[in-house]
Scaffold this motif. Structure first.
Motif, mmCIF file in Angstrom:
data_model
loop_
_atom_site.group_PDB
_atom_site.id
_atom_site.type_symbol
_atom_site.label_atom_id
_atom_site.label_comp_id
_atom_site.label_asym_id
_atom_site.label_seq_id
_atom_site.Cartn_x
_atom_site.Cartn_y
_atom_site.Cartn_z
ATOM 1 N N ARG A 252 0.839 -1.202 0.093
ATOM 2 C CA ARG A 252 -0.014 -0.204 0.037
ATOM 3 C C ARG A 252 0.810 1.138 -0.089
ATOM 4 N NH1 ARG A 252 -5.506 0.023 -0.680
ATOM 5 N NH2 ARG A 252 -6.216 -2.040 -0.455
ATOM 6 N N ASN A 253 0.552 1.967 -1.103
ATOM 7 C CA ASN A 253 1.203 3.391 -1.163
ATOM 8 C C ASN A 253 2.992 3.199 -1.377
ATOM 9 O OD1 ASN A 253 -0.928 5.117 -0.354
ATOM 10 N ND2 ASN A 253 -0.767 4.070 1.431
ATOM 11 N N VAL A 254 3.325 2.006 -2.096
ATOM 12 C CA VAL A 254 4.834 1.613 -2.048
ATOM 13 C C VAL A 254 5.203 2.558 -2.792
ATOM 14 C CG1 VAL A 254 3.963 0.081 -4.130
ATOM 15 C CG2 VAL A 254 6.110 -0.217 -2.621
ATOM 16 N N SER A 255 4.477 3.348 -3.952
ATOM 17 C CA SER A 255 5.313 4.348 -4.736
ATOM 18 C C SER A 255 6.029 5.582 -3.871
ATOM 19 C CB SER A 255 4.475 4.866 -5.689
ATOM 20 O OG SER A 255 4.164 3.862 -6.754
ATOM 21 N N VAL A 256 5.412 5.743 -2.865
ATOM 22 C CA VAL A 256 6.033 6.961 -1.989
ATOM 23 C C VAL A 256 6.565 6.556 -0.689
ATOM 24 C CG1 VAL A 256 4.085 8.427 -2.870
ATOM 25 C CG2 VAL A 256 3.853 7.394 -0.713
ATOM 26 N N THR A 257 6.921 5.307 -0.576
ATOM 27 C CA THR A 257 7.571 4.747 0.655
ATOM 28 C C THR A 257 9.104 4.666 0.514
ATOM 29 O OG1 THR A 257 6.823 2.430 0.298
ATOM 30 C CG2 THR A 257 5.405 3.791 1.717
ATOM 31 N N GLY A 258 9.543 4.738 -0.502
ATOM 32 C CA GLY A 258 10.991 4.552 -0.787
ATOM 33 C C GLY A 258 11.914 5.338 0.083
ATOM 34 N N PRO A 259 13.039 4.953 0.130
ATOM 35 C CA PRO A 259 13.768 3.721 -0.488
ATOM 36 C C PRO A 259 13.229 2.280 0.096
ATOM 37 C CG PRO A 259 15.295 4.765 1.112
ATOM 38 C CD PRO A 259 14.170 5.444 1.035
ATOM 39 N N TRP A 260 13.461 1.299 -0.593
ATOM 40 C CA TRP A 260 12.874 0.122 -0.247
ATOM 41 C C TRP A 260 13.769 -1.014 0.208
ATOM 42 C CZ3 TRP A 260 12.376 3.463 -4.450
ATOM 43 C CH2 TRP A 260 10.916 4.114 -4.397
ATOM 44 N N LEU A 261 12.987 -2.191 0.563
ATOM 45 C CA LEU A 261 13.634 -3.333 1.068
ATOM 46 C C LEU A 261 14.073 -3.031 2.654
ATOM 47 C CD1 LEU A 261 15.841 -4.551 -1.822
ATOM 48 C CD2 LEU A 261 13.539 -5.135 -1.573
ATOM 49 N N HIS A 262 14.377 -4.121 3.306
ATOM 50 C CA HIS A 262 14.498 -3.948 4.762
ATOM 51 C C HIS A 262 15.577 -3.071 4.987
ATOM 52 C CE1 HIS A 262 17.645 -6.994 4.047
ATOM 53 N NE2 HIS A 262 18.167 -6.227 4.991
ATOM 54 N N PRO A 277 13.852 -12.844 -7.068
ATOM 55 C CA PRO A 277 14.365 -13.985 -7.770
ATOM 56 C C PRO A 277 13.828 -13.921 -9.241
ATOM 57 C CG PRO A 277 14.020 -14.861 -5.435
ATOM 58 C CD PRO A 277 13.415 -13.501 -5.738
ATOM 59 N N ASN A 278 12.521 -13.930 -9.446
ATOM 60 C CA ASN A 278 11.728 -13.921 -10.481
ATOM 61 C C ASN A 278 11.890 -12.869 -11.464
ATOM 62 O OD1 ASN A 278 10.087 -12.900 -9.104
ATOM 63 N ND2 ASN A 278 8.376 -13.952 -9.466
ATOM 64 N N ALA A 279 12.656 -11.767 -11.116
ATOM 65 C CA ALA A 279 12.694 -10.493 -11.597
ATOM 66 C C ALA A 279 13.019 -10.573 -13.428
ATOM 67 C CB ALA A 279 13.488 -9.458 -10.986
ATOM 68 N N ASP A 280 12.323 -9.894 -14.116
ATOM 69 C CA ASP A 280 12.423 -9.613 -15.523
ATOM 70 C C ASP A 280 12.282 -8.270 -15.799
ATOM 71 O OD1 ASP A 280 12.561 -9.598 -18.121
ATOM 72 O OD2 ASP A 280 11.548 -11.606 -18.467
ATOM 73 N N THR A 281 13.534 -7.664 -16.433
ATOM 74 C CA THR A 281 13.466 -6.153 -16.686
ATOM 75 C C THR A 281 12.219 -5.920 -17.659
ATOM 76 O OG1 THR A 281 15.182 -6.517 -18.363
ATOM 77 C CG2 THR A 281 15.858 -5.878 -16.352
ATOM 78 N N ALA A 282 11.870 -6.710 -18.527
ATOM 79 C CA ALA A 282 10.755 -6.361 -19.391
ATOM 80 C C ALA A 282 9.615 -6.214 -18.560
ATOM 81 C CB ALA A 282 10.581 -7.793 -20.311
ATOM 82 N N ASP A 283 9.240 -6.540 -17.606
ATOM 83 C CA ASP A 283 8.163 -6.483 -16.851
ATOM 84 C C ASP A 283 8.050 -5.265 -16.023
ATOM 85 O OD1 ASP A 283 7.528 -8.966 -17.556
ATOM 86 O OD2 ASP A 283 8.276 -9.936 -15.658
ATOM 87 N N THR A 284 9.260 -4.532 -15.818
ATOM 88 C CA THR A 284 9.392 -3.354 -14.890
ATOM 89 C C THR A 284 8.307 -2.408 -15.050
ATOM 90 O OG1 THR A 284 11.654 -3.939 -14.246
ATOM 91 C CG2 THR A 284 11.007 -1.770 -13.799
ATOM 92 N N PRO A 285 8.433 -1.918 -16.337
ATOM 93 C CA PRO A 285 7.493 -0.812 -16.564
ATOM 94 C C PRO A 285 6.138 -1.040 -16.437
ATOM 95 C CG PRO A 285 9.025 -0.972 -18.460
ATOM 96 C CD PRO A 285 9.157 -2.139 -17.582
ATOM 97 N N ALA A 286 5.611 -2.156 -16.531
ATOM 98 C CA ALA A 286 3.963 -2.481 -16.621
ATOM 99 C C ALA A 286 4.109 -2.561 -14.930
ATOM 100 C CB ALA A 286 3.933 -3.782 -17.094
ATOM 101 N N LEU A 287 4.735 -3.219 -14.103
ATOM 102 C CA LEU A 287 4.650 -3.407 -12.833
ATOM 103 C C LEU A 287 4.608 -2.009 -12.113
ATOM 104 C CD1 LEU A 287 6.894 -6.492 -12.101
ATOM 105 C CD2 LEU A 287 4.273 -6.512 -11.697
ATOM 106 N N ILE A 288 5.489 -1.119 -12.416
ATOM 107 C CA ILE A 288 5.696 0.174 -11.704
ATOM 108 C C ILE A 288 4.255 1.068 -11.983
ATOM 109 C CG2 ILE A 288 6.746 2.404 -11.779
ATOM 110 C CD1 ILE A 288 9.454 0.852 -11.981
ATOM 111 N N ALA A 289 3.779 0.746 -13.119
ATOM 112 C CA ALA A 289 2.573 1.574 -13.512
ATOM 113 C C ALA A 289 1.324 0.981 -12.500
ATOM 114 C CB ALA A 289 2.124 1.414 -14.944
#
Length: 314
Positions: A252-262, A277-289
């Protein structure tokens, strides 16, 4: 006379009982569990709100809860970690607090901290690291708050059963009550408005751990091989297999809570996504949106969660 006295006592008890709190929840979301020894009330919420923004809760008067938990950042703070009052470096990134009342555990690495009342002690009196620096200072805390006539009135209204006793336990209960009102269900995704492409990728690759209405399973997972001195869950369990496991954060509200990870090591959402582990740079723009659709602007600007417009709220 005895009957009249009994009626008076009964009326007094009814008058002192807190009114039921109205939870502004969408259909299908049940209210969070409330500890039986800390029923929520408007008076307790008002007191907790003032305490949340009061730097007198720190040993030198420089740090309030709100110092590290800024509303406009989803009650995170925008730093990698946050130093304590004596300059001790923070160990972990400050998490956001949206819908924190529903979390089954309340720290990055310790599943034993299961209530907001317990969690208050970590910043207030914790020593590893020192944050607000009030360990062993409860008499000073009582003195500071007790010298304020407004606080004395607010504690009496919030805790009629103890005649307004001011101590660390009542401070923790009031802060917990206020934080339980950090309800966030007005993001675009809550109205069915989220990019379809990103939603499909998220469902296929992310929703196993980031599940439910707050996009977290409240479990502890290891994203990568542990390489730092912070063992995470392993520090608590003593098991090597738990080293590097941390609680899945709510998105929730992850776009404004950075920086990220523990550890705050991901300074962009791209970096946070690629840590999986299953990250793919091709997915990044769609996931960020898609993640942008989890931002609840009404929550970030809710005046009921902000610094009190009146210092003394009676």
């Amino acid at each position: 006379m005895k009957r009249i006295a009994a009626i008076i006592v009964a009326f007094t008890l009814i008058a002192a009982s807190p009114a039921a709190f109205h939870w502004p929840l969408p259909q299908g979301v049940a209210p969070p569990a409330i500890p039986p020894d800390n029923p929520i009330s408007d008076a307790k919420i008002a007191l907790g709100r003032r305490l949340f923004y009061d730097a007198d809760l720190s040993v030198d008067g420089t740090m309030a809860c709100a110092t590290c938990h800024e509303q406009r950042r989803g009650f995170a703070d925008g730093n990698v970690t946050h130093a304590g009052v004596h300059g001790d470096p923070g160990r972990r990134n400050v998490p956001g607090l949206a819908n924190v009342a529903w979390r089954r555990s309340l720290t990055w690495g310790d599943p034993r901290v299961t209530t907001l009342e317990q969690q208050v002690a970590i910043p207030l009196t914790g020593r590893f690291p020192v944050e607000m620096g009030m360990a062993g200072k409860e008499p000073e805390l009582r003195r500071r708050l007790g010298r304020d006539s407004c606080y004395r009135t607010m504690f009496r209204a919030a805790f009629p059963e103890t005649r307004g006793r001011i101590d660390q336990a009542s401070v923790a209960k009031a802060l917990a009550a206020f934080q339980r009102t950090f309800v966030s269900f007005s993001a675009p995704i809550d109205h069915g408005d989220a990019p379809a492409a990103g939603a499909a990728i998220f469902a296929a690759k992310c929703a196993t751990c980031h599940a439910g209405h707050d996009f977290t399973d409240d479990q502890f997972h290891r994203l990568r091989q542990a390489t730092s001195s912070d063992r995470g869950l392993g520090e608590v369990t003593g098991r090597i297999g738990d080293d590097g496991a941390f609680r899945t954060p709510s998105l929730r509200n992850v776009s404004v809570t950075g920086p990220w990870l523990h550890d705050g090591s991901a300074t962009t959402l791209d970096q946070a996504l690629m840590a999986h582990p299953n990250a793919d740079t091709a997915d990044t723009p769609a996931l960020i949106a898609f993640l942008a659709a989890l931002t609840d602007n009404a929550f970030l600007t809710n005046p009921g969660l902000s610094y009190p417009d009146s210092i003394c709220r009676l």
